[in-house]
Design a protein around this motif. Sequence first.
Motif, PDB file in Angstrom:
ATOM      1  N   MET C  81       0.742  -1.382   0.128  1.00  0.00           N
ATOM      2  CA  MET C  81       0.071   0.100  -0.276  1.00  0.00           C
ATOM      3  C   MET C  81       1.036   0.526   0.323  1.00  0.00           C
ATOM      4  O   MET C  81       0.508   2.353  -0.671  1.00  0.00           O
ATOM      5  N   SER C  82       2.302   1.353   0.618  1.00  0.00           N
ATOM      6  CA  SER C  82       2.763   2.386   0.700  1.00  0.00           C
ATOM      7  C   SER C  82       3.587   2.159  -0.789  1.00  0.00           C
ATOM      8  O   SER C  82       4.591   4.065  -0.817  1.00  0.00           O
ATOM      9  N   ARG C  83       4.371   0.832  -0.501  1.00  0.00           N
ATOM     10  CA  ARG C  83       4.959   1.082  -2.130  1.00  0.00           C
ATOM     11  C   ARG C  83       4.323   0.195  -3.475  1.00  0.00           C
ATOM     12  O   ARG C  83       4.808  -0.155  -3.688  1.00  0.00           O
ATOM     13  N   PRO C  84       3.483   0.986  -4.296  1.00  0.00           N
ATOM     14  CA  PRO C  84       2.823   0.157  -4.848  1.00  0.00           C
ATOM     15  C   PRO C  84       3.141   0.008  -5.871  1.00  0.00           C
ATOM     16  O   PRO C  84       3.147  -1.162  -6.857  1.00  0.00           O
ATOM     17  N   TYR C 253      -6.329  -3.278  -5.956  1.00  0.00           N
ATOM     18  CA  TYR C 253      -6.197  -2.560  -4.769  1.00  0.00           C
ATOM     19  C   TYR C 253      -5.739  -1.763  -4.634  1.00  0.00           C
ATOM     20  O   TYR C 253      -6.271  -0.630  -4.852  1.00  0.00           O
ATOM     21  N   TYR C 257      -7.589   2.615  -5.187  1.00  0.00           N
ATOM     22  CA  TYR C 257      -7.446   3.127  -3.473  1.00  0.00           C
ATOM     23  C   TYR C 257      -6.232   4.949  -4.590  1.00  0.00           C
ATOM     24  O   TYR C 257      -6.692   5.691  -3.809  1.00  0.00           O
ATOM     25  N   ILE C 261      -7.523   8.278  -3.795  1.00  0.00           N
ATOM     26  CA  ILE C 261      -6.764   9.725  -3.693  1.00  0.00           C
ATOM     27  C   ILE C 261      -7.324  10.976  -4.072  1.00  0.00           C
ATOM     28  O   ILE C 261      -6.901  11.541  -4.299  1.00  0.00           O
ATOM     29  N   ALA C 264     -10.322  11.520  -3.815  1.00  0.00           N
ATOM     30  CA  ALA C 264     -10.557  12.515  -2.152  1.00  0.00           C
ATOM     31  C   ALA C 264      -9.952  14.040  -2.417  1.00  0.00           C
ATOM     32  O   ALA C 264     -10.475  15.253  -2.153  1.00  0.00           O
ATOM     33  N   GLN C 265      -9.164  14.219  -3.622  1.00  0.00           N
ATOM     34  CA  GLN C 265      -7.762  15.803  -3.673  1.00  0.00           C
ATOM     35  C   GLN C 265      -9.160  16.345  -5.058  1.00  0.00           C
ATOM     36  O   GLN C 265      -9.393  17.664  -4.610  1.00  0.00           O
ATOM     37  N   ARG C 268     -11.812  17.973  -2.750  1.00  0.00           N
ATOM     38  CA  ARG C 268     -11.143  19.128  -1.820  1.00  0.00           C
ATOM     39  C   ARG C 268     -10.963  19.902  -2.528  1.00  0.00           C
ATOM     40  O   ARG C 268     -10.589  21.575  -1.590  1.00  0.00           O
ATOM     41  N   PRO C 277     -17.696  13.321   0.930  1.00  0.00           N
ATOM     42  CA  PRO C 277     -18.540  12.815   1.956  1.00  0.00           C
ATOM     43  C   PRO C 277     -18.432  13.654   3.320  1.00  0.00           C
ATOM     44  O   PRO C 277     -18.284  14.557   3.502  1.00  0.00           O
ATOM     45  N   GLN C 278     -19.684  12.676   3.129  1.00  0.00           N
ATOM     46  CA  GLN C 278     -20.786  13.513   4.936  1.00  0.00           C
ATOM     47  C   GLN C 278     -20.206  12.659   5.770  1.00  0.00           C
ATOM     48  O   GLN C 278     -20.041  11.544   6.569  1.00  0.00           O
TER      49      GLN C 278
END
Lengths: 390, 198, 278
Positions: C81-84, C253, C257, C261, C264-265, C268, C277-278
């Motif tokens: 997950m950190s380094r796909p 996966y 993800y 991201i 989400a960005q 934002r 999201p609420q």
Amino acid sequence: MSASGSTATGPRTVFVQGNEACAEAALYAGLSFFAGYPITPSSEIAEHLSRELPARGGRFIQMEDEISSMAAIIGASLTGSKVMTATSGPGFSLMQEALGFAIMAEIPCVVVDVMRGGPSTGLPTQGSQGDINQVRWGTHGDHSIIAITASTHQHLFEATVRGFNLAETYRTPVVVLFDEMLGHMRERLVIPEPGELPTVDRLRTSVPEGVDYHPYLTREDGRLPMSDFGGVHRYNVTGLYHDMWGFPSTDPAIVDDLAHHLHDKLELRADELASVRTYGMEDAEVVLVSYGSPARSARQVVHEARLNGQPLGLLELETLWPFPAGVVRRACRSVRAVIVVEMNMGQMLRHVKAAVDAPERVFLSNRVDGRFITPRDIRRVLRIVEGQGE
Amino acid sequence: MSWKLVIGGVGGQGVISAGIVLAEAAVIHEGRYAVQSQSYGAEMRGGLSRTDVTISNSEVIYPKVDQAHVLVCLHRKALNAYTGVIRPGGLLITDSDEAPIRGRVDSRQFAIPFAATAREVSGSERNANICMLGALVAITRVVSREALTAALLDRFGTRDAVTAALDAGFRLGNEHAAAVAVRADAHEAGRHATSARM
Amino acid sequence: MKSIDSYLRTRFMPHIWCPGCGHGTVLNGLIRSVDAVGLNKNELVMVSGIGCSARIAGYLDFHTLHTLHGRALAFATGVKMSRPDLTILVPMGDGDALAIGGNHFIHAARRNIDITVIVLNNRIYGMTGGQFSPTSGCGIQATTAPYSSIDQPFDAVQLASAAGATFVARTTTYHVNELEQLLTRAIRHHGFSVVEVLSQCPTHFGRRNGHQETVEMLRHFKEGTAKVGSRQLAEQVDLIPRGVFVDEERPEYCDQYAEVIQRAQAARAGGAGGEEPQ
């Protein structure tokens, strides 16, 4: 989360739960990976980070249990990420084996335990401080660990940032402990500007490619520079006793050295790691020793006693492990009595007694019925100690 | 000056969010201090919902509300459960239809038809909590009307129904408060007198 | 290909495995497949748990993480997950993967995270001295089954397939070319891939269960298995099928993800395509 001021930088005043304050502090400290499993009363931390981390390019994963959550953050830390998980008692119990791995392999990580009543499923929605000794001794084998706490959202924010700094500095898991009361209540928090609080970055090796890198060879200053997985240095990480390359060893000299290193790197720095807050301690004749949310009740008692001219003080511990025995001993040296205020059966009491010169003058004011300890509870013990009856 | 308030009702009445909005008005819009907490678990059996709010000009040290200056009850179940938290001489504000006061409670009392008013002015009883906040602020001045309005707008956005419920609440509160001026200073002085007897 | 030695930490040779053990054969096949895929050692992370199989990690000159019994996939998930961009290999034993680590195994498969698992199935706990495992099956003699085992076995292939793995294969230590080919396909596969390798433990399984010689165990792999889709398998239903059972494309996966991201960005930034999201 409601906030005044809309700029992304600059201090922001927010009104949040303690769990959110902790999560915001983790982001401030540079958190980029979180793995967790839902459990009351800590779930708001995971919820907050599931929203905030991807928005900042970080990563959040909900694992299948707390065992895998702890394991996943260790894996992510090895790639160079600042990592955290959050849980409560039952989940913290499940994390103990992997917590020991992080201690043995010296992996920086932060574990948040939002305490609830125990043992077992206990009181899922009510506060407690029953995990204090589990944090110290929950995983098997001789080891040391750092545990910190706080009693207000502002202090919790600072403590969490400090937790990340200590994890990086000492290459160790750091447990941030607080309880349901602080985790769920909302209060004012001023999120500092970037740079206002110090943050410690991962110390990476300067050894170039092709030169032998020793991941477990301690520098003269006691620090162990790391090399990210995926980088130019390929080495081994194991939960077995290991040599300076990280390869398993049963050589008694190597085992002995590592056992002492893991213990001494924190235990011999107990004074340096000690963080306490004091209220009315300068001329106190009776001292309350407390930590976490019960310290607020203790502080209320001190506040009112001082308005009344009573020489009462509060020593609030923010570093729980390694236990700040020296600080406690010095603070309680010439007082008539010490009352430890905590929400368990006296888990810190024994350590305070062991630290002070006159253990027979140390008393306990506690509460274990799931209700938050009140100033009245503390005053009742104070009156008995002062020989004034109930 | 420190105010301790308890708001009680049943699930779905927006008790918790009312407590949060009130505290946010103090913290975010007035630069003051507040602590809001809510009960979970066993205390919440029977669908009860309760939030405790402390609002102060200085840091709130002890976070719980033991002896409330103000108890607000939006449902009779809450009234039955929580009247004990109110300090002698405190203030009891109830929904006159949903939580009629029976028997003696040592407090100054305001019975106001929040749910009925909200239904009438905004078309929904769901805004009873907003109507209540308006009345609470009009009666107690625990936060300013402007701060409360701003906090509500932050949370719900500009909506006619919200504004209507809030305005009706202010109006009703003012009508009831005209009779009694409540000052928290007296309660505060009383609190110190109590602690001095320790 | 590059020399086998260039992938090994030769200073740890000879290895700890018993004479006749199949795990060295798997190590050999794995090195050949890594070489065939053409991966740089710096891009390879091997995560292992506890057991004889887990010791593979120590011998390979990759980034190696030797973790806890059963938990390798959970650690590996954090690394990936950190380094796909890194390639993650996870060798596991049958007890490691399917008993203590069974939950992590099915959930990693469910997520379809791009990790390659090699289940070295010797049907016994070798390192701890010959206790029965979740793949031993009924009627097996083991140190914890002195009256023969009564536990039904797991089928690793069926379990992985049902749990959502997108590449699932089985082979044996007798079929060394097939082993290399299947591992190569598994590593190239973008998603959660599982290769079960039937491996022999002459010391603890064979000795107690009527196989006095390693060769006998290998002969059993040769004669007791048949290729998926073969006429032999159709005619002899008691043979163990080998080959590829699942090979499909499904969103991976870490790729998904990356989209989280982006969403989400975008939210934002207040741009299109994202919804706060609420």
